[in-house]
Enzyme design. Sequence first.
Site: not given
Ligand code: NDP
Length: 497
Positions: A196, A249-250, A253, A270, A304, A401
């Site tokens: 996904k 994001s945390t 996660g 991660e 990250c 972050e």
């Molecule tokens: P998210 O952590 O919210 O991840 C979004 C992904 O998670 C989408 O694929 C989404 O799918 C899925 N998701 C959201 N809610 C759920 C849930 N309850 N259960 C399972 N899957 C879920 O990241 P964002 O893209 O919104 O970015 C937000 C922040 O996250 C950034 O500003 C950054 O700080 C951090 N980030 C960290 C990364 C890293 O490498 N560690 C990478 C990217 C972001 P769907 O749309 O179908 O809900």
Amino acid sequence: MSAQLAPAVRGLLSPSVLSWLDKPTLGPFIDGSWRTARSDTLIDVIDPGTGLPVTAYAASSAEDVSDAVAAARRAFDDGRWSEQDPEAREQTLRHLADLLEKDAEVVAQLEALDTGKPLAEARLDIDEAIAVLRYYAGWATKVEGTVIPAPRRFFATSTREAIGVCAAITPWNYPLPILMYKLAPALAFGNTFVAKPSEQTVLSTAYFAQLCATAGIPDGVVNLVPGAGATGAALTATQGIDKIAFTGSTRTGQAVMRAAADTLTRVSLELGGKSPQLVFSDADLDAAIDGVMGGIWTNAGQVCVAGSRLIIDRRVHDEFVAELVSRTRRLNLGHGLAPATNLGPLVSAAQRDHVVSLVDQAVAAGANVEITAELPDDRGFFVAPTVVTGARPGQSIEQEEVFGPVLTVLPFDDEDHAIQLANGTDYGLASAVWSGSAARVHRVSRRLRAGTVWANTYGVFHPTLPFGGVKASGFGRELGSAAVDHYTELKTTVIDL
Ligand code: NDP
């Protein structure tokens, strides 16, 4: 559908990329073929450099997710992949890596268009994805079991088996490499897979799914469910997944982990970071400036492991920051596909607004902000590289972050103070020490609470190097031999002699 591409951008893309963008069937890829999604929702793929849509894809519904997991389950249970000789799996994965290498420029252009990152960075990403795939292809034939010294009446062994169906929710900053950290070991050991990708960046993952079919990976072994808003949650709620790996994001996660408790699915996470770069006055300061810049401006800070906190000896603070700002001013902010660009836009308007609001809060709280570039004159999601000095420890700009090109600088008085500042966030993903003293490097490395410490360098990734975090940065290590534990199950067999 690619008709809306800005003419200047169209001219920078190869004919193969343009024809692939016109593909009418982008959506769920299940059981070896593209499916018509069981929802009417179309999601635009936006070019972050112009803000314009370049194509669209069909969002997967909860039924599509359920179909994908069922396809992966069938493919696992009938052994069409897991029961192949490890050597055969290795050869297929190597063939897949060769196909990816052959199309590397096409995938790099798609990645640059989709994420906004400079094409040179996207090319490195695809190289990394290929290297990770080849590395784990080799592991297919290298995992061995052990004979256990149980009581002599018994012959006892411990062997490693595939887990079953593995799923991954992957982010937009490094779409293909981060997919490969999860998919390559999963497939090498005989598991099947459901991916996904982030709703923002589906193109390279979709292209790769197609390549899996071309490479001869059996139908149902690799499945893709693009979607937004509810697809990720639908995936984590679906029964029949044996392991889920998440990067993001945390907060999300934590939601993934909560859902996994209900389905008793194993999880690796991660998550975010707020990684410190500690610069001591005995370091090669010239090299440290380049290292700090690479650590924060790469991928416009959407990393990250972004080294977003410079923690520096107060005695060299002013001259170091002045030189860093001066070198940063020489960077070219522009469209990722433009040849001169070395700093692109952020992935979305929402991410840009999030970053800008954190900087605004820092200003309101009294920090000094140095903005080092004019924004290009178009509608892209640009944020200029920004250096924040004078922030107080504990302020949100120094704790949260940012995931954008924003470097916060904190001066320290001595080694203990430096370590206290470095460890003073919820996160623990990466860190760096810049010092000419080997003793200091070892001493400080031991005390940093982070999954990775780099010394006199930054951001070194390699398929052999385990990677992951502590504290709010998650748990579990990807890459290297650490992935064997994540993607295999230990079986104990005891024979009465
Ligand atoms: P998210 O952590 O919210 O991840 C979004 C992904 O998670 C989408 O694929 C989404 O799918 C899925 N998701 C959201 N809610 C759920 C849930 N309850 N259960 C399972 N899957 C879920 O990241 P964002 O893209 O919104 O970015 C937000 C922040 O996250 C950034 O500003 C950054 O700080 C951090 N980030 C960290 C990364 C890293 O490498 N560690 C990478 C990217 C972001 P769907 O749309 O179908 O809900």
